[in-house]
Design an enzyme around this catalytic site. Structure first.
Site, short mmCIF file in Angstrom:
data_model
loop_
_atom_site.label_atom_id
_atom_site.label_comp_id
_atom_site.label_asym_id
_atom_site.label_seq_id
_atom_site.Cartn_x
_atom_site.Cartn_y
_atom_site.Cartn_z
N GLU B 62 -21.24 29.72 17.28
CA GLU B 62 -20.33 30.86 17.16
C GLU B 62 -21.01 32.12 16.64
OE1 GLU B 62 -19.61 27.79 16.08
OE2 GLU B 62 -17.89 27.20 17.31
N HIS B 131 -8.06 24.10 10.94
CA HIS B 131 -7.79 24.55 12.31
C HIS B 131 -6.44 25.25 12.45
CE1 HIS B 131 -11.28 22.34 13.43
NE2 HIS B 131 -11.07 22.47 14.72
#
Lengths: 330, 326
Positions: B62, B131
């Site tokens: 990322e 998440h």
């Protein structure tokens, strides 16, 4: 490794000599100006000792190629041909600086020179280099990105992710580690499981370039020329240049005053592995009667640096309009 | 003009296709955007349409996804980088904040960063603590970056097209819960300007201020309140940067009451900022405390019963409104 000066023409070697001396004198002057409180920023990382790496490497690039580096960026800007005046003006936070007085010592850049900047988040610029190289592949052009970094930049995620992606996407990047054996205050043996940093290339399936003597501009130039040619046609290469910093991590680094071992190490590099002395001796051995030319360069460079100081001192400071400008593209 | 009912994921996909067809410098990169067809199916079919040159699968990296996109944008391309979910953007945050948002300023305008980072955001489905973030306000904290948070498919399409064409870096968040929800979308091209909020419902008794999924709860709450004779005005900010609060101030001067509705956490929040700006701009018009409806100040757990307990919904908005409309 060819250190034979005869394989290179005198004009080129004298040009490198001029650049190396320019960087040294520029950095010495920055050091003085910092202690005179005319350069007031808290961060000032001088390139003294590293000169042959930057000069030899940047000389291997074409005009369309790109250069990025970390925060020790003055020497790279000068080697890429950026004028000393706006660089010195940036040190002093002046409106005429390369970054308008908004970037400072660690954020020099000149778009016109394809010098994309000094970056102060360690290894952050490696990811940008990857993106710039991707653009070249995307457009089908053959320009190469030279990305310099210190040994300290090889242990965070940016290094791993950027080198890996450059290999996966086969990007035209020359990754050049300037290994001066110490990241801020931590020795390479205490920060890297594999202190021979160039071996990291193996982990990425990337071409492993040489581990060169970073104090010898001719060796650096030859190694980077080969690496650039490889990157242009094939893909990424990792090269390591062994060098030493003369002015500590930054000008406020006090560890050399306190530690005899570091002081001895520094004295040894300055006495035996100084890039100016090495090139000077190569020139003296290779070309008869060159002393006068070298002395002339020393004098000319001195005047260039003094002129840059006068220019910077006479320049205006940024204004409120500068403060609020360029936050967004207007 | 004909129009069709299109879910948000398809609207976003259409925006990508249209912009990629219009401008060859636009390309897509990210985890699973290509052969997997996109984790959220927003990039479905793009690899087949545009090929490997313009649809770039990346490793799970990322930081360099964001950083390489910044570099490519500086060099003149228009990357649309996907961070699979915004939770993983915490790994990208240095590239976004220290690089995307700073290089234009720091080098005095020498470089532009025409970049879009798309990230799916939000909770639900027991995704658990790591998440389930909605950290849009964190990104909106920093000058140099735009933050786009559409609340429906129509806005999402127009805003994404604008974001791609803009010369500034944009963090574009997409509420996962909205992906399947449709809007009527015209066949003809349209754009939604950067930094323009939108009054989604008119009303004179209370102002509900929100963005993204919070707009849905606000509209649902407004319908419930209407049955009791309370008319809520719903302002959808659409962009957290640039922040367009003028319609909020205008509405507040009429209603004198405000509830801020956000999906995110309450501490140092979007709601705090809106409340602060409202009292500065319209103190004399205030008839009641400004209320905030947000997620509870807890990490989100797994078990459905307590997950839902921690989260905002339309009923909580209704309850908050009733505390100040009397």
């Amino acid at each position: 490794m060819a250190t034979n000066t005869r394989s290179l023409d005198k004009v080129t070697l004298l040009d490198w000599y001029r650049q190396i001396v320019l960087i040294r004198q520029f950095e010495n002057r920055c050091d003085e100006l910092y202690h005179e409180k005319k350069i007031t920023g808290v961060y000032l990382h001088l390139y003294s000792g590293h000169e042959a790496v930057g000069v030899g490497a940047v000389a291997a690039l074409g005009e369309g190629d790109h250069v990025l580096t970390g925060y020790r960026d003055h020497g790279i800007a000068l080697a890429r041909g950026v004028d000393a005046k706006p660089l010195m003006a940036e040190m002093m936070g002046k409106r005429t600086g390369v970054s308008g007085g908004k970037g400072g010592s660690m954020h020099l850049a000149s778009r016109a020179h394809n010098f994309w900047g000094g970056y102060a988040i360690v290894a952050g610029h490696l990811s940008l280099a990857t993106g710039i190289a991707f653009k070249e592949r995307y457009m089908g052009t053959e320009n190469v990105v030279l990305c310099l970094m210190g040994d300290g930049a090889t242990n965070n995620g940016y290094f791993h992710e950027s080198l890996n992606l450059s290999a996966v996407w086969n990007l035209p990047v020359v990754w050049l580690i300037e290994n001066n054996f110490i990241g801020m205050g931590t020795r390479i043996e205490d920060s890297s499981g594999q202190p021979e940093l160039v071996k990291r290339a193996v982990a990425y399936g990337m071409k492993q370039g040489p581990r060169v003597d970073g104090q010898n501009v001719i060796e650096v130039h030859e190694a980077i020329s080969e690496a650039v040619a490889y990157a242009r046609k094939k893909g990424p290469v990792l090269v390591e240049a062994l060098t030493y910093r003369y002015k500590g991590h930054g000008v406020s680094d006090k560890q050399y005053d306190a530690r005899e071992d570091l002081k001895r190490e520094l004295d040894d590099w300055q006495a035996h592995k100084d890039p100016i002395n090495i090139l000077k001796n190569q020139l003296l051995a290779g070309f008869d009667g060159i002393e006068a030319e070298l002395a002339k360069i020393d004098t000319e460079v001195h005047e260039i640096v003094e002129e840059s100081v006068r220019y910077a001192e006479a320049s205006p400071v940024p204004t409120y309009e500068d403060l609020i400008r360029h936050i967004y593209v207007e | 003009m004909t129009e069709k009912n299109v879910p948000m994921r398809e609207a976003l996909r259409a925006a990508l296709i249209e912009e990629m067809e219009r401008d060859e410098t636009v390309f897509v990169m990210g985890e699973e955007v290509g052969s997997w067809q996109g984790t959220h199916r927003v990039t479905r079919g793009l690899l087949e349409m545009f090929g490997e040159r313009r649809v770039k699968d990346t490793p799970i990296s990322e930081l360099v996804i964001a950083g390489a996109a910044v570099g490519a944008a500086m060099a003149g391309l228009r990357p649309v980088a996907e961070i699979m979910t915004i939770n993983f953007a915490f790994l990208s945050i240095d590239a976004i904040i220290n690089h995307a948002a700073k290089v234009h300023y720091m080098f005095n305008g020498q470089f532009k960063v025409p970049l879009v980072i798309r990230a799916a955001s939000g909770w639900g489905n027991q995704a658990t603590a790591t998440h389930s973030h909605t950290p849009e306000p964190i990104f909106a904290h920093f000058p140099g970056l735009y933050v786009a948070c559409p609340s429906n498919a129509y806005d999402a399409k127009g805003m994404l097209k604008t974001a791609i064409r803009d010369d500034n870096p944009v963090l574009f968040t997409e509420s996962i819960a909205l992906y399947s929800k449709p809007s009527l979308i015209p066949d003809d091209e349209y754009l939604i300007p950067v930094g323009k909020s939108d009054v989604k419902r008119q009303g004179e008794h209370v102002t509900l201020v929100s963005y993204a999924r919070g707009v849905e709860w606000s509209l649902e709450a407004a319908a419930m309140l209407a049955k009791e004779g309370i008319e809520a005005e719903v302002v959808d900010l659409r962009w957290l940067r640039p922040l367009d609060l003028e319609p909020v101030f205008e509405s507040f001067k009429k209603t004198n009451r405000c509830v801020v509705v956000e999906e995110s956490l309450p501490h140092f929040s979007f709601g705090s900022e809106i409340a602060a700006q409202l009292q500065e701009a319209a103190f004399d018009y205030m008839d009641a405390p400004i209320k905030r409806v947000s997620a509870m100040d807890v990490p989100l757990p797994y078990a459905k019963e307590i997950e839902l307990m921690a989260l905002p919904n339309a009923q909580k908005v209704v309850d908050a409104v009733k505390e100040i409309v009397y």
